[in-house]
Design an enzyme around this catalytic site. Sequence first.
Site, PDB file in Angstrom:
ATOM      1  N   LYS A  87     -45.170 -26.096 -27.570  1.00 28.35           N
ATOM      2  CA  LYS A  87     -45.738 -27.227 -28.304  1.00 28.35           C
ATOM      3  C   LYS A  87     -45.479 -28.584 -27.660  1.00 28.35           C
ATOM      4  O   LYS A  87     -46.068 -29.574 -28.057  1.00 28.35           O
ATOM      5  CB  LYS A  87     -45.288 -27.200 -29.757  1.00 28.35           C
ATOM      6  CG  LYS A  87     -43.843 -27.450 -30.040  1.00 28.35           C
ATOM      7  CD  LYS A  87     -43.617 -27.253 -31.542  1.00 28.35           C
ATOM      8  CE  LYS A  87     -42.287 -27.740 -31.995  1.00 28.35           C
ATOM      9  NZ  LYS A  87     -42.000 -27.427 -33.383  1.00 28.35           N
ATOM     10  N   GLU A 101     -33.333 -17.065 -30.133  1.00 22.44           N
ATOM     11  CA  GLU A 101     -32.752 -17.469 -31.421  1.00 22.44           C
ATOM     12  C   GLU A 101     -33.583 -17.008 -32.617  1.00 22.44           C
ATOM     13  O   GLU A 101     -33.042 -16.669 -33.669  1.00 22.44           O
ATOM     14  CB  GLU A 101     -32.573 -19.002 -31.455  1.00 22.44           C
ATOM     15  CG  GLU A 101     -31.844 -19.473 -32.708  1.00 22.44           C
ATOM     16  CD  GLU A 101     -31.423 -20.923 -32.665  1.00 22.44           C
ATOM     17  OE1 GLU A 101     -31.459 -21.526 -31.565  1.00 22.44           O
ATOM     18  OE2 GLU A 101     -31.054 -21.457 -33.727  1.00 22.44           O
ATOM     19  N   GLU A 125     -14.298 -20.628 -24.703  1.00 21.69           N
ATOM     20  CA  GLU A 125     -14.745 -21.331 -25.905  1.00 21.69           C
ATOM     21  C   GLU A 125     -14.157 -20.632 -27.123  1.00 21.69           C
ATOM     22  O   GLU A 125     -13.523 -19.567 -26.986  1.00 21.69           O
ATOM     23  CB  GLU A 125     -16.283 -21.368 -25.967  1.00 21.69           C
ATOM     24  CG  GLU A 125     -16.876 -22.262 -24.869  1.00 21.69           C
ATOM     25  CD  GLU A 125     -18.391 -22.298 -24.837  1.00 21.69           C
ATOM     26  OE1 GLU A 125     -19.031 -21.558 -25.609  1.00 21.69           O
ATOM     27  OE2 GLU A 125     -18.928 -23.055 -24.026  1.00 21.69           O
ATOM     28  N   HIS A 182     -26.565 -26.135 -35.844  1.00 21.45           N
ATOM     29  CA  HIS A 182     -26.644 -25.817 -34.418  1.00 21.45           C
ATOM     30  C   HIS A 182     -27.465 -24.570 -34.128  1.00 21.45           C
ATOM     31  O   HIS A 182     -28.244 -24.547 -33.181  1.00 21.45           O
ATOM     32  CB  HIS A 182     -25.209 -25.625 -33.916  1.00 21.45           C
ATOM     33  CG  HIS A 182     -25.069 -25.414 -32.448  1.00 21.45           C
ATOM     34  ND1 HIS A 182     -25.535 -26.323 -31.520  1.00 21.45           N
ATOM     35  CD2 HIS A 182     -24.493 -24.401 -31.735  1.00 21.45           C
ATOM     36  CE1 HIS A 182     -25.262 -25.872 -30.293  1.00 21.45           C
ATOM     37  NE2 HIS A 182     -24.644 -24.707 -30.397  1.00 21.45           N
ATOM     38  N   ARG A 208     -16.121 -21.016 -34.811  1.00 23.43           N
ATOM     39  CA  ARG A 208     -16.764 -22.226 -35.335  1.00 23.43           C
ATOM     40  C   ARG A 208     -16.756 -22.338 -36.857  1.00 23.43           C
ATOM     41  O   ARG A 208     -16.616 -23.426 -37.398  1.00 23.43           O
ATOM     42  CB  ARG A 208     -18.211 -22.282 -34.840  1.00 23.43           C
ATOM     43  CG  ARG A 208     -18.267 -22.629 -33.399  1.00 23.43           C
ATOM     44  CD  ARG A 208     -19.670 -22.695 -32.868  1.00 23.43           C
ATOM     45  NE  ARG A 208     -19.564 -22.826 -31.423  1.00 23.43           N
ATOM     46  CZ  ARG A 208     -20.566 -22.732 -30.584  1.00 23.43           C
ATOM     47  NH1 ARG A 208     -21.788 -22.518 -31.031  1.00 23.43           N
ATOM     48  NH2 ARG A 208     -20.383 -22.870 -29.292  1.00 23.43           N
ATOM     49  N   ARG A 265     -22.000 -16.413 -34.915  1.00 22.53           N
ATOM     50  CA  ARG A 265     -22.208 -16.117 -33.493  1.00 22.53           C
ATOM     51  C   ARG A 265     -21.011 -16.572 -32.651  1.00 22.53           C
ATOM     52  O   ARG A 265     -20.522 -17.693 -32.793  1.00 22.53           O
ATOM     53  CB  ARG A 265     -23.466 -16.831 -32.993  1.00 22.53           C
ATOM     54  CG  ARG A 265     -23.681 -16.734 -31.506  1.00 22.53           C
ATOM     55  CD  ARG A 265     -24.960 -17.413 -31.102  1.00 22.53           C
ATOM     56  NE  ARG A 265     -24.934 -18.836 -31.305  1.00 22.53           N
ATOM     57  CZ  ARG A 265     -24.523 -19.715 -30.397  1.00 22.53           C
ATOM     58  NH1 ARG A 265     -24.057 -19.315 -29.228  1.00 22.53           N
ATOM     59  NH2 ARG A 265     -24.552 -21.007 -30.664  1.00 22.53           N
ATOM     60  N   HIS A 291     -22.120 -26.657 -35.499  1.00 21.13           N
ATOM     61  CA  HIS A 291     -21.227 -26.877 -34.358  1.00 21.13           C
ATOM     62  C   HIS A 291     -20.184 -27.906 -34.784  1.00 21.13           C
ATOM     63  O   HIS A 291     -20.526 -28.935 -35.352  1.00 21.13           O
ATOM     64  CB  HIS A 291     -22.028 -27.388 -33.152  1.00 21.13           C
ATOM     65  CG  HIS A 291     -21.286 -27.264 -31.865  1.00 21.13           C
ATOM     66  ND1 HIS A 291     -20.187 -28.052 -31.581  1.00 21.13           N
ATOM     67  CD2 HIS A 291     -21.450 -26.443 -30.798  1.00 21.13           C
ATOM     68  CE1 HIS A 291     -19.716 -27.707 -30.381  1.00 21.13           C
ATOM     69  NE2 HIS A 291     -20.470 -26.731 -29.895  1.00 21.13           N
ATOM     70  N   GLY A 308     -22.550 -25.570 -22.860  1.00 21.30           N
ATOM     71  CA  GLY A 308     -21.413 -24.706 -22.541  1.00 21.30           C
ATOM     72  C   GLY A 308     -21.686 -23.655 -21.502  1.00 21.30           C
ATOM     73  O   GLY A 308     -21.207 -23.721 -20.369  1.00 21.30           O
ATOM     74  N   TYR A 341     -30.729 -27.847 -23.965  1.00 21.41           N
ATOM     75  CA  TYR A 341     -29.629 -28.634 -24.534  1.00 21.41           C
ATOM     76  C   TYR A 341     -28.314 -27.860 -24.535  1.00 21.41           C
ATOM     77  O   TYR A 341     -27.298 -28.381 -24.950  1.00 21.41           O
ATOM     78  CB  TYR A 341     -29.980 -29.059 -25.966  1.00 21.41           C
ATOM     79  CG  TYR A 341     -31.117 -30.060 -25.998  1.00 21.41           C
ATOM     80  CD1 TYR A 341     -30.876 -31.409 -26.240  1.00 21.41           C
ATOM     81  CD2 TYR A 341     -32.426 -29.668 -25.748  1.00 21.41           C
ATOM     82  CE1 TYR A 341     -31.914 -32.330 -26.240  1.00 21.41           C
ATOM     83  CE2 TYR A 341     -33.476 -30.580 -25.749  1.00 21.41           C
ATOM     84  CZ  TYR A 341     -33.213 -31.903 -25.997  1.00 21.41           C
ATOM     85  OH  TYR A 341     -34.235 -32.809 -25.984  1.00 21.41           O
TER      86      TYR A 341
HETATM   87  C1  SIN Z   1     -21.410 -25.600 -26.577  1.00 19.91           C
HETATM   88  O1  SIN Z   1     -21.444 -25.944 -25.400  1.00 19.91           O
HETATM   89  O2  SIN Z   1     -20.473 -25.861 -27.307  1.00 19.91           O
HETATM   90  C2  SIN Z   1     -22.578 -24.835 -27.135  1.00 19.91           C
HETATM   91  C3  SIN Z   1     -22.604 -23.460 -26.630  1.00 19.91           C
HETATM   92  C4  SIN Z   1     -23.090 -22.497 -27.689  1.00 19.91           C
HETATM   93  O3  SIN Z   1     -23.613 -22.908 -28.720  1.00 19.91           O
HETATM   94  O4  SIN Z   1     -22.910 -21.289 -27.512  1.00 19.91           O
END
Ligand code: SIN
Length: 554
Positions: free
Chosen positions: A51, A388, A129, A364, A302, A399, A256, A64, A61
């Site tokens: 789109k 997604e 992470e 997020h 998270r 997740r 997030h 990580g 975007y």
């Molecule tokens: C992040 O860099 O914190 C996002 C990575 C993700 O959502 O898995």
Amino acid sequence: MVRKNLNTKTPRHKENHLEIKTDILVIGSGIAGLSYALKVSELASVAIITKKEKAESNTNYAQGGIASVVGTDDSFEMHIQDTLSVGCGLCHRDVVELMVKEGPERINELVEIGVHFTRKQNKFDISREGGHSRNRILHAADLTGKEIERALLEKISEQKNITIFENHFAIDLITEHHLKKKKSSDEKKHCYGAYALDEDENVVKTFLANVTMLSSGGAGQVYLHTTNPPIASGDGYAMAYRAGAKLSNMEFIQFHPTTLYQSGSPAYLISEAVRGFGGVLRTTSGEAFMKKYDERESLAPRDIVVRAIDTELKKSGDEFVELDVTHLPSEKIKEHFPNIYKKCLEKFKLDITKEKIPVVPAAHYVCGGVVTDVLGKTSIENLFACGEVAMTGVHGANRLASNSLLEAVVFSHRASLGTKQQLQQKFENVSVPSWDESGTVNNEEWILIEHNKKEIQQTMWDYGGIVRSDLRLQRALRRIEFLREEITEFYRRTKVSEGLIELRNLVLVAELIVRSALQRKESRGLHYTTDFSQTDETLLGDTIIFKKEEPKEF
Ligand code: SIN
């Protein structure tokens, strides 16, 4: 029979017909759609509709990285266990196993097509992470998604069999409903392609395809604060639902924990890798508060971190907590997070090596979505989904960080295998009516769209967000139902436009989230309700939601 030689290679600006035939239609141009398109272009002609510009996607975007087992101290079983534990009982173990074990092969393919992951002494530089018990996040500095998207688009530009239609916004999937064909109750529905608005020409085109892939990304824009770009308006979930596909676990919306406070829309993400690197969350009075909530402290999953932040903010009345990296060597921060450092300094006048970063949570990622099998097939014949928008079963109730890009590459590959099977089948020759806009007018009241969108976002933020209750959800439902009626009316009498299509999708996705949340009478993973604050193991199972009657307007 597969339609052969369907020439979709006509440059968009030269097209003068409104019906485009292709073997495979891909809706969306993020990592899932592009990886899939690349693979299936060996089999058949592919049209990708997106789109906005082709590079505009959620993938772009993702800072990580992509999780995969490459470290010598790591194992498939550890990655599987971390995924299952973060998913709070709802992950489908067999599907998680497939994803984790096939990950390294897909990573090699990304490297082969030219993705430059950051390396140290010739080895992947793997970071950590939240929720991971080992370092296993491959990254391209702090712009991993952008780098993968770049490499995929470059590769795709070499493929003669793929045409990308930019500024083409899918409105609805074409099913028997549009053919006015009666389907017996036990017969499966089929997807024949999609209607899409060509935003440059302002006409609605009919894309006819033997196979349609839904890879349209997430729905962060349902919420007031989100890390997602404006395109993430849940179009795929809404189209699939209207078409009668099965969706699942839409209540599990991941927030997030760390987006830069007051950084605008979308909220600027401070990657979880920053905490993986040693960043510590503190209250504005300096307390490293995560100690009180989880032994993994700032690197807890998270859902736990977000609820802890929410609790601390409610207690203190502050508007943000702080992420502190000032104790870490400043050169290392600049080396690992060059873009976050630069952006904070240049755009927000914040030197993160010297000052703490004010952060707040933002919507997020949608963990639920359109239900697929392990080959990407949905409950509608010839309709596939990945990325997604899909619910493969790998994320469960929450997740694990950086599993989303992994899921996208593994299941887009698997969907290409499923498509290969599908293309062996005989396809019906159908005659699809072109888009009918009789009775609609160009409404001048565009501002109403903006007002409705804000109402949806505010309602979902206030009543359908991090902490829920039946009272809040019922309140959200009443407001969303009212808005949906109003928007349906507006949609019926107004010519389609980008804003209107998005609004129609947003309000429907908001409703799916709220209805799913109301169905789950327990707290699990990302769904936390004060009415049922405990997890109830007798309720272990996915929330299924689908349209029972034939689609009308919604
Ligand atoms: C992040 O860099 O914190 C996002 C990575 C993700 O959502 O898995």
